[in-house]
Write a protein that holds these residues in place. Structure first.
Motif, short mmCIF file in Angstrom:
data_model
loop_
_atom_site.label_atom_id
_atom_site.label_comp_id
_atom_site.label_asym_id
_atom_site.label_seq_id
_atom_site.Cartn_x
_atom_site.Cartn_y
_atom_site.Cartn_z
N ALA A 34 -10.44 24.29 98.84
CA ALA A 34 -10.78 24.18 100.24
C ALA A 34 -11.67 25.73 100.78
CB ALA A 34 -8.93 24.19 101.03
N VAL A 35 -12.16 26.13 101.72
CA VAL A 35 -12.78 27.18 102.14
C VAL A 35 -12.47 27.47 103.64
CG1 VAL A 35 -14.95 29.05 102.40
CG2 VAL A 35 -14.70 27.67 99.97
N VAL A 42 -13.02 34.86 104.86
CA VAL A 42 -13.35 33.73 104.35
C VAL A 42 -11.54 33.35 103.17
CG1 VAL A 42 -14.43 32.68 102.64
CG2 VAL A 42 -15.64 34.31 104.45
N GLU A 43 -11.43 32.79 104.08
CA GLU A 43 -9.97 32.47 102.79
C GLU A 43 -10.14 31.40 101.86
OE1 GLU A 43 -4.81 30.91 103.32
OE2 GLU A 43 -6.34 31.38 104.36
N ILE A 44 -10.03 31.58 100.36
CA ILE A 44 -10.28 30.10 99.19
C ILE A 44 -9.01 30.29 98.94
CG2 ILE A 44 -11.80 29.92 96.73
CD1 ILE A 44 -13.06 32.69 97.70
N LEU A 45 -8.98 29.17 99.05
CA LEU A 45 -7.13 28.48 98.83
C LEU A 45 -7.27 27.25 97.88
CD1 LEU A 45 -3.99 28.09 99.49
CD2 LEU A 45 -4.81 26.25 101.02
N PRO A 46 -7.04 27.39 96.54
CA PRO A 46 -6.98 26.44 95.34
C PRO A 46 -6.47 25.54 95.64
CG PRO A 46 -6.43 28.39 94.42
CD PRO A 46 -6.56 28.41 96.39
N PHE A 47 -6.22 24.05 95.30
CA PHE A 47 -5.19 23.00 95.68
C PHE A 47 -3.89 23.41 93.82
CE2 PHE A 47 -8.46 21.57 97.77
CZ PHE A 47 -8.13 20.51 98.52
N LEU A 48 -4.46 23.90 93.08
CA LEU A 48 -3.86 24.29 92.10
C LEU A 48 -3.01 25.90 91.70
CD1 LEU A 48 -2.13 22.77 89.63
CD2 LEU A 48 -4.19 23.30 88.06
N ARG A 49 -1.63 25.43 92.10
CA ARG A 49 -1.19 27.26 91.92
C ARG A 49 -1.67 28.12 93.57
NH1 ARG A 49 -2.07 28.24 86.56
NH2 ARG A 49 -3.66 26.78 86.06
N ALA A 50 -1.54 27.25 94.60
CA ALA A 50 -2.15 27.75 95.69
C ALA A 50 -1.54 29.05 95.86
CB ALA A 50 -2.06 26.93 96.62
N TRP A 56 -8.50 36.27 99.26
CA TRP A 56 -9.15 36.31 100.75
C TRP A 56 -9.52 37.40 100.72
CZ3 TRP A 56 -7.37 34.09 105.41
CH2 TRP A 56 -7.47 34.47 106.37
N PHE A 57 -10.82 37.12 101.34
CA PHE A 57 -12.23 38.30 101.81
C PHE A 57 -12.22 38.63 102.85
CE2 PHE A 57 -12.66 35.78 97.94
CZ PHE A 57 -12.54 36.58 96.83
N PHE A 58 -12.50 39.95 103.41
CA PHE A 58 -12.37 41.03 104.39
C PHE A 58 -14.14 40.11 104.86
CE2 PHE A 58 -7.94 42.07 104.07
CZ PHE A 58 -7.74 41.37 104.86
N TRP A 59 -14.84 40.46 106.44
CA TRP A 59 -16.03 40.43 105.97
C TRP A 59 -16.71 42.01 106.29
CZ3 TRP A 59 -17.92 35.76 106.57
CH2 TRP A 59 -17.14 34.77 107.32
N GLN A 60 -16.07 43.18 105.68
CA GLN A 60 -15.65 44.19 105.43
C GLN A 60 -16.10 43.95 103.95
OE1 GLN A 60 -13.65 43.32 107.63
NE2 GLN A 60 -14.17 44.71 109.53
N GLN A 61 -15.72 42.59 103.44
CA GLN A 61 -15.65 43.33 101.83
C GLN A 61 -17.28 42.90 101.38
OE1 GLN A 61 -11.47 41.52 100.89
NE2 GLN A 61 -11.47 43.03 99.73
N ILE A 62 -17.45 41.47 102.36
CA ILE A 62 -18.63 40.91 101.93
C ILE A 62 -19.68 41.47 102.24
CG2 ILE A 62 -19.62 38.19 102.18
CD1 ILE A 62 -16.88 37.10 102.99
#
Length: 116
Positions: A34-35, A42-50, A56-62
Motif C-alpha cells: 500500500a502506498v 510517502v509511506e510504503i506499507l507492505p502486507f507481509l511483515r508490515a 517511510w520516505f520524507f519529501w526532502q529525501q525524494i
C-alpha cells in the motif's frame, strides 16, 4: 454411512469456490504494498511483515518520481531507487498517484525547501 446425499456434496463444493477465491486474493495482496501519500512524505506499507518492512520516505529525501508501467520509481537523494508495484490499482489511480508525487517533489525542489 459413507454415502452422502447429493445436497451435502453440493454444499461442500459451493464452499470451496469462495475459499479458493479468498486464497487467490490473499496471494495477490501479499505481492503488493500500500502506498500512502501524506503531507510529511510517502509511506510504503507492505502486507507481509508490515512492522519490519515498512518504509517511510520524507519529501526532502525524494529527488524525482516517475511511473513505468505498473511501478512507481522513487529516486532518492542518496542515489538509490525504490520501485513500488501499483498493479492492484486502476490505470487512472496509478496516473493520479504518480502525478501527485511528482508535483509535490517538483514544488518542494523549486521552492528550495529542505536544502541546506
Amino acid at each position: 454411512t459413507p454415502y452422502l446425499p447429493a445436497p451435502l456434496w453440493a454444499m461442500q463444493a459451493a464452499a470451496l469456490v469462495p475459499a479458493v477465491l479468498c486464497l487467490a486474493a490473499g496471494r495477490r495482496c501479499l505481492k503488493h504494498a500500500a502506498v500512502i501519500v501524506t503531507p510529511v512524505g510517502v509511506e510504503i506499507l507492505p502486507f507481509l511483515r508490515a512492522r519490519r518492512a515498512m518504509q517511510w520516505f520524507f519529501w526532502q529525501q525524494i529527488r524525482s518520481a516517475d511511473r513505468e508501467g505498473g511501478r512507481l520509481n522513487l529516486r532518492l537523494a542518496d542515489g538509490s531507487t525504490v520501485a513500488v508495484s501499483l498493479r492492484p490499482m486502476t490505470s487512472a489511480s496509478r496516473d493520479m498517484l504518480a502525478h501527485a508525487v511528482r508535483q509535490r517533489v517538483n514544488t518542494l525542489q523549486s521552492s528550495g525547501y529542505g536544502q541546506a
